[in-house]
Design a protein around this motif. Sequence first.
Motif, mmCIF file in Angstrom:
data_model
loop_
_atom_site.group_PDB
_atom_site.id
_atom_site.type_symbol
_atom_site.label_atom_id
_atom_site.label_comp_id
_atom_site.label_asym_id
_atom_site.label_seq_id
_atom_site.Cartn_x
_atom_site.Cartn_y
_atom_site.Cartn_z
ATOM 1 N N GLU A 67 0.827 -1.212 0.000
ATOM 2 C CA GLU A 67 0.000 0.000 0.000
ATOM 3 C C GLU A 67 0.858 1.258 0.000
ATOM 4 N N GLN A 68 2.020 1.207 0.654
ATOM 5 C CA GLN A 68 2.909 2.362 0.646
ATOM 6 C C GLN A 68 3.494 2.610 -0.735
ATOM 7 N N ALA A 69 3.713 1.552 -1.507
ATOM 8 C CA ALA A 69 4.281 1.708 -2.845
ATOM 9 C C ALA A 69 3.221 1.989 -3.908
ATOM 10 N N ARG A 70 1.941 1.813 -3.568
ATOM 11 C CA ARG A 70 0.868 1.997 -4.546
ATOM 12 C C ARG A 70 0.680 3.473 -4.890
ATOM 13 N N ILE A 71 0.348 3.721 -6.149
ATOM 14 C CA ILE A 71 -0.070 5.055 -6.578
ATOM 15 C C ILE A 71 -1.587 5.072 -6.506
ATOM 16 N N TRP A 72 -2.136 5.789 -5.541
ATOM 17 C CA TRP A 72 -3.546 5.719 -5.219
ATOM 18 C C TRP A 72 -4.378 6.572 -6.168
ATOM 19 N N THR A 73 -5.537 6.061 -6.527
ATOM 20 C CA THR A 73 -6.532 6.843 -7.235
ATOM 21 C C THR A 73 -7.614 7.271 -6.241
ATOM 22 N N LEU A 74 -8.442 8.210 -6.654
ATOM 23 C CA LEU A 74 -9.489 8.678 -5.750
ATOM 24 C C LEU A 74 -10.472 7.568 -5.374
ATOM 25 N N PRO A 75 -10.937 6.727 -6.303
ATOM 26 C CA PRO A 75 -11.828 5.632 -5.878
ATOM 27 C C PRO A 75 -11.176 4.700 -4.862
ATOM 28 N N GLN A 76 -9.887 4.389 -5.033
ATOM 29 C CA GLN A 76 -9.206 3.518 -4.072
ATOM 30 C C GLN A 76 -9.101 4.185 -2.705
ATOM 31 N N LEU A 77 -8.794 5.478 -2.681
ATOM 32 C CA LEU A 77 -8.721 6.198 -1.418
ATOM 33 C C LEU A 77 -10.082 6.243 -0.731
ATOM 34 N N THR A 78 -11.133 6.433 -1.523
ATOM 35 C CA THR A 78 -12.475 6.508 -0.948
ATOM 36 C C THR A 78 -12.884 5.182 -0.331
ATOM 37 N N VAL A 79 -12.624 4.087 -1.034
ATOM 38 C CA VAL A 79 -12.959 2.760 -0.499
ATOM 39 C C VAL A 79 -12.196 2.504 0.798
ATOM 40 N N TYR A 80 -10.925 2.862 0.829
ATOM 41 C CA TYR A 80 -10.127 2.652 2.038
ATOM 42 C C TYR A 80 -10.674 3.496 3.188
ATOM 43 N N ALA A 81 -11.026 4.744 2.901
ATOM 44 C CA ALA A 81 -11.519 5.634 3.955
ATOM 45 C C ALA A 81 -12.831 5.140 4.533
ATOM 46 N N LEU A 82 -13.740 4.668 3.685
ATOM 47 C CA LEU A 82 -15.031 4.208 4.179
ATOM 48 C C LEU A 82 -14.890 2.973 5.068
#
Length: 476
Positions: A67-82
Motif C-alpha cells: 500500500e505504501q508503494a501503490r499510486i492511489w486513485t481517488l476511488p481507491q482512497l475513498t474505499v479505504y476511507a469508508l
Amino acid sequence: MPPKLLMLAVCTLFCVVEGGWAQAGVGAWLSDPLDTDRGLSAGPARPWTTRATLPDLPKSPGLSGAEQARIWTLPQLTVYALSHNPQTAAAWDALRAQAAGLGMAESAWLPSLSLDTRFGRRQAASTAGFTVPARNSINPNLTLSYTLWDFGLRSAKVAAARAQEWVAGFTQNQRIQSVAFSVAQAYYQLLGNQSLLLAEEKTVAENRKNLEAAEVLHRAGQATIGALYQARAAMAQAQSTLAAQRQTVRSSEGTLAGTLGLSPRTTLKISPLPLGQEPPQLHRAAETLMHAALAANPALQQARAQVAVAQANIRSAEAGALPSLGISSSYGYLFQGGFRPGDTWTMGLTLTVPLFTGFNTHYQIRQSRALADQAQSNLAASRNSTEVTVWQDYHSFRSATAAYPGARSGLENARKALEVVQAQYRVGQATIQDVLLAESTLAQARYTLIQNIVNSYVALAQLGQAVGMPLGEDAP
C-alpha cells in the motif's frame, strides 16, 4: 441510666464535638465525609489532573508495504476511507444499536417468563422461655405474563423504533457521503498544491535565468546595478515561496491521510494533476438534479424519518392513556424443613385503567404533537435548504468550468509573452522590470489554471454530496 445522668452525658458529648473536635477538623470532615474534594485542583487557575485509569487510545492503522508503494486513485482512497475512518464505523455502530432497539420494542409482543427462588431460615423464641427449632425453606416460583390488548401501544412503540432505525440508517449514509467528500476535497487540494509546487519550481528556474541574464548584462555594462538587485530580490522571493509551498504540500498530505483514518505522518503517492486535461463535464440541468436530490439526499430522508418517529410517538402517547389487558400465571413449590413440601399456583387477568396521572399523559400527548409539528417544519426547511444547496453548487461548478478556457488561454499567452520579453531583454530592448512583470503574469496564470481545475473537481464532488449520489466523469 437515670434521666438526669443521660441528659448530662448528651450535653457533655455535644460540648466536646462543638469544642475540641471541631477545632481538630471534624467540621471539615462532616462537610465532605467521603473526601470527594481530593480530586480537585488547588484553585481555579490550576489545571486539573487525574490518576484515573482511562481506556487506552486506539492505535492509528498503518499501510502495508504494497500500500505504501501503490499510486492511489481517488476511488481507491475513498474505499479505504469508508472502511477505516472512525466516523463511518461510529455511524454503523449507531445503526446496530437502533436495530437492537427495534428488537427490544418487538419483544413486547412475546410473553415474559421469570424464575425466582427464595431461601430462608427461621427460628423463634416463645415467651415461656423455650425456642422453636430452626427451619430451612426453599421456595422456587415460576411466573408467566403476557399483554393481551393495549390499544396499539406496542404497535406504536415498534413503529417508533423502526423509524429510529431509519434515522440511523440515513445518518450512516450521510456520514458515508461526508467522508467520501472529505477524501475528494483533500485529494484535489493535495493535487492542486503539488501542481503549485511544480509551478513554483518553474518560477524559480525562470528567475534563475533572469538573474543570470542580468549578471551577464551588468558585467557587459548594459544593465544597471539596480536591475541586478531587482533580479536577485525576485529570485529570493521565488525561493521563499517555493519553501512555503513545500510545507503546504506536506500539510495537505497529512490532511488526506487523516480522512483515511491514518496518521498524518503517512505519505500517500498519487498521480499528478493533468493540467492539459479538460475539467469534468456535467450534462444534467439544475432542475433535474434538484428533483433527484429529493429522493437521494440522505439528510432530507433523515428528516422524513424523524417525522415518522414523531407520528409514532403520538400514537404511543395516546395509547398510553387507554386501558390494557394482560394475563399472568405463576407456579411455586415450597420445601420446608419439618413439613411436607407443597405447591401453589395462580392464574388471572389484569385490567389496568389509568384514571388520573396528574395530567402527565395529557401533557405527553401535547408534547408529542408539538414535536411532530416541529419535525414537519424541519422537513420543510430541509427540503428548501437541499434545493438551494443543489442550485448553488450546480452554478459554482458551471462557473469553474466556464472559466477554464480563459484560464488556459491566459497561461499560453503569458508563456509566449515571457519568452518574447526575455529575448528582448538579452539584446537590450526590454528592461528587467518588463521581464519580472511578464514572469509574475505567467506565475499568476499557472496559479489561476491550477485553482480552476481543482475548483471544478471539488465543486462537482460537493454537488454530488448535495444531490446524494456521485456525478460526472471519473476523477484523475
